[in-house]
Design a protein around this motif. Structure first.
Motif, PDB file in Angstrom:
ATOM      1  N   SER A  31      32.511  39.011  27.708  1.00 54.65           N
ATOM      2  CA  SER A  31      33.669  39.878  27.845  1.00 54.65           C
ATOM      3  C   SER A  31      34.626  39.186  28.808  1.00 54.65           C
ATOM      4  O   SER A  31      34.223  38.255  29.521  1.00 54.65           O
ATOM      5  N   PRO A  32      35.886  39.595  28.856  1.00 56.78           N
ATOM      6  CA  PRO A  32      36.819  38.947  29.777  1.00 56.78           C
ATOM      7  C   PRO A  32      36.289  38.976  31.221  1.00 56.78           C
ATOM      8  O   PRO A  32      35.985  40.031  31.763  1.00 56.78           O
ATOM      9  N   GLY A  33      36.159  37.800  31.795  1.00 60.93           N
ATOM     10  CA  GLY A  33      35.659  37.701  33.164  1.00 60.93           C
ATOM     11  C   GLY A  33      34.161  37.591  33.284  1.00 60.93           C
ATOM     12  O   GLY A  33      33.630  37.483  34.391  1.00 60.93           O
ATOM     13  N   ASN A  34      33.431  37.582  32.149  1.00 57.36           N
ATOM     14  CA  ASN A  34      31.970  37.544  32.191  1.00 57.36           C
ATOM     15  C   ASN A  34      31.427  36.561  31.150  1.00 57.36           C
ATOM     16  O   ASN A  34      31.950  36.487  30.035  1.00 57.36           O
ATOM     17  N   SER A  35      30.390  35.849  31.532  1.00 60.52           N
ATOM     18  CA  SER A  35      29.695  34.953  30.605  1.00 60.52           C
ATOM     19  C   SER A  35      28.194  35.051  30.851  1.00 60.52           C
ATOM     20  O   SER A  35      27.755  35.372  31.965  1.00 60.52           O
ATOM     21  N   ARG A  36      27.436  34.791  29.818  1.00 57.81           N
ATOM     22  CA  ARG A  36      25.976  34.689  29.956  1.00 57.81           C
ATOM     23  C   ARG A  36      25.592  33.219  29.916  1.00 57.81           C
ATOM     24  O   ARG A  36      26.012  32.481  29.020  1.00 57.81           O
ATOM     25  N   TRP A  78      35.814  33.072  40.629  1.00 53.00           N
ATOM     26  CA  TRP A  78      36.557  34.302  40.360  1.00 53.00           C
ATOM     27  C   TRP A  78      37.886  34.289  41.125  1.00 53.00           C
ATOM     28  O   TRP A  78      38.951  34.571  40.582  1.00 53.00           O
ATOM     29  N   MET A  79      37.811  33.912  42.406  1.00 54.28           N
ATOM     30  CA  MET A  79      39.023  33.846  43.215  1.00 54.28           C
ATOM     31  C   MET A  79      39.959  32.746  42.700  1.00 54.28           C
ATOM     32  O   MET A  79      41.181  32.907  42.692  1.00 54.28           O
ATOM     33  N   GLN A  80      39.368  31.635  42.259  1.00 57.76           N
ATOM     34  CA  GLN A  80      40.172  30.523  41.761  1.00 57.76           C
ATOM     35  C   GLN A  80      40.957  30.926  40.515  1.00 57.76           C
ATOM     36  O   GLN A  80      42.126  30.558  40.348  1.00 57.76           O
ATOM     37  N   GLU A  81      40.308  31.685  39.629  1.00 59.93           N
ATOM     38  CA  GLU A  81      40.992  32.120  38.412  1.00 59.93           C
ATOM     39  C   GLU A  81      42.215  32.963  38.751  1.00 59.93           C
ATOM     40  O   GLU A  81      43.300  32.777  38.179  1.00 59.93           O
ATOM     41  N   LYS A  82      42.046  33.882  39.711  1.00 61.17           N
ATOM     42  CA  LYS A  82      43.171  34.733  40.093  1.00 61.17           C
ATOM     43  C   LYS A  82      44.261  33.928  40.796  1.00 61.17           C
ATOM     44  O   LYS A  82      45.460  34.170  40.587  1.00 61.17           O
ATOM     45  N   VAL A  93      44.411  32.507  29.820  1.00 57.90           N
ATOM     46  CA  VAL A  93      43.591  33.021  28.718  1.00 57.90           C
ATOM     47  C   VAL A  93      44.462  33.687  27.659  1.00 57.90           C
ATOM     48  O   VAL A  93      44.318  33.455  26.463  1.00 57.90           O
ATOM     49  N   THR A  94      45.407  34.532  28.112  1.00 55.53           N
ATOM     50  CA  THR A  94      46.253  35.275  27.169  1.00 55.53           C
ATOM     51  C   THR A  94      47.657  34.695  27.034  1.00 55.53           C
ATOM     52  O   THR A  94      48.397  35.061  26.109  1.00 55.53           O
ATOM     53  N   PRO A 143      40.112  43.105  19.109  1.00 56.82           N
ATOM     54  CA  PRO A 143      41.078  44.160  19.457  1.00 56.82           C
ATOM     55  C   PRO A 143      40.392  45.303  20.197  1.00 56.82           C
ATOM     56  O   PRO A 143      39.298  45.735  19.838  1.00 56.82           O
ATOM     57  N   GLY A 144      41.035  45.769  21.258  1.00 56.25           N
ATOM     58  CA  GLY A 144      40.494  46.870  22.046  1.00 56.25           C
ATOM     59  C   GLY A 144      39.582  46.440  23.178  1.00 56.25           C
ATOM     60  O   GLY A 144      39.119  47.290  23.946  1.00 56.25           O
ATOM     61  N   THR A 145      39.303  45.134  23.291  1.00 52.74           N
ATOM     62  CA  THR A 145      38.452  44.658  24.380  1.00 52.74           C
ATOM     63  C   THR A 145      39.186  44.847  25.705  1.00 52.74           C
ATOM     64  O   THR A 145      40.321  44.385  25.856  1.00 52.74           O
ATOM     65  N   PRO A 146      38.581  45.524  26.678  1.00 54.12           N
ATOM     66  CA  PRO A 146      39.271  45.735  27.960  1.00 54.12           C
ATOM     67  C   PRO A 146      39.454  44.415  28.694  1.00 54.12           C
ATOM     68  O   PRO A 146      38.616  43.518  28.603  1.00 54.12           O
ATOM     69  N   PRO A 147      40.564  44.264  29.403  1.00 53.45           N
ATOM     70  CA  PRO A 147      40.809  43.011  30.132  1.00 53.45           C
ATOM     71  C   PRO A 147      39.869  42.882  31.329  1.00 53.45           C
ATOM     72  O   PRO A 147      39.200  43.841  31.729  1.00 53.45           O
ATOM     73  N   ALA A 148      39.823  41.683  31.878  1.00 54.54           N
ATOM     74  CA  ALA A 148      39.034  41.457  33.092  1.00 54.54           C
ATOM     75  C   ALA A 148      39.611  42.281  34.239  1.00 54.54           C
ATOM     76  O   ALA A 148      40.832  42.454  34.325  1.00 54.54           O
TER      77      ALA A 148
END
Length: 250
Positions: A31-36, A78-82, A93-94, A143-148
């Motif tokens: 999901s946005p912001g998450n990986s396995r 996470w901080m680096q992405e922001k 990403v978008t 479609p409809g996936t909530p953003p990070a």
């Protein structure tokens, strides 16, 4: 030697004398912001004794160590992405700005090149991923996936209980055994603290009173140590420590 295969496979091969270590990783976005992360660490060329020791090591101990390695980076990534979004003025990403304006892929790819410093051979996979990403973005979610989320507390990024423990049977077994050890140690410790002297006097009738009391105290202390060790292990399985080990002052 480093191999990257888009979109999510990477392998590092490290030669240490006669020993070869492979770090094989699949990073699968969930999901946005998450990986396995799916990873294997085959080691070739180990002496037989070392190989037996490695194969006999409990799996959960390896997971604890690897969680520490990941946590060294997770908070900062996470901080680096922001921070990158802030400097670019848009999400890589978008491709969208906060106002909803869409930037061009080429513009963002060129602007992002000066934001990374990757001089070492160990950075090869990151450079390869970045090159592929710059040619591929934006990444489309269903479609409809909530953003990070806009922000995350560090407790969320160090949450081993939900991020790992809930999905890992090896660590779940270790957690259950630690809980059982806690319960047994608490009961036995209470027994030794209240009736220990009498029990040792019955078992060893020739002992002096001070010996039975000392034995009861020692037994209680051992049980307290077991209880504390089990509690510590459960805590490590549930949550990573802060600050991350690699960032502690020597």
């Amino acid at each position: 030697e480093t191999l990257f295969q888009a979109p999510s496979f990477g392998m590092h091969t490290l030669a240490l004398g006669n020993v070869t270590v492979h770090v094989v990783v699949y990073a699968v976005p969930t999901s946005p912001g998450n990986s396995r992360l799916l990873a294997r660490f085959p080691v070739l060329g180990l002496p037989k004794v070392a190989s037996k020791i490695r194969s006999g090591m409990p799996t959960f101990l390896g997971h604890l160590k690897r969680s520490e390695v990941l946590e060294d980076d997770n908070i900062f990534l996470w901080m680096q992405e922001k921070e990158m979004e802030r400097r670019l003025g848009a999400s890589p990403v978008t491709l969208k700005t906060r106002d909803g304006e869409v930037r061009s892929r080429e513009e963002l790819a060129k602007a992002s090149q000066g934001l990374y410093y990757l001089p070492g051979g160990s950075d090869t996979s990151t450079r390869s991923f970045r090159k592929w990403f710059d040619l591929t973005m934006p990444i489309a979610w269903a479609p409809g996936t909530p953003p990070a989320p806009e922000s995350r507390h560090r407790d969320e990024l160090l949450d081993r209980k939900n991020l790992h423990l809930a999905h890992c049977t090896s660590c779940q077994k270790a957690y259950s055994r630690a809980s059982a050890a806690q319960a047994v140690a608490a009961g036995a410790g209470l027994l030794f603290a209240t009736l220990g002297s009498a029990l040792f006097a019955l078992a060893f009738p020739l002992w002096a009173a001070w010996k039975t009391q000392a034995a009861a105290f020692a037994a209680s202390a051992v049980m307290a140590g077991i209880w504390a060790a089990a509690r510590s292990l459960k805590g490590r399985l549930e949550r990573g420590r802060y600050p991350p080990p690699r960032n502690l002052n020597p």
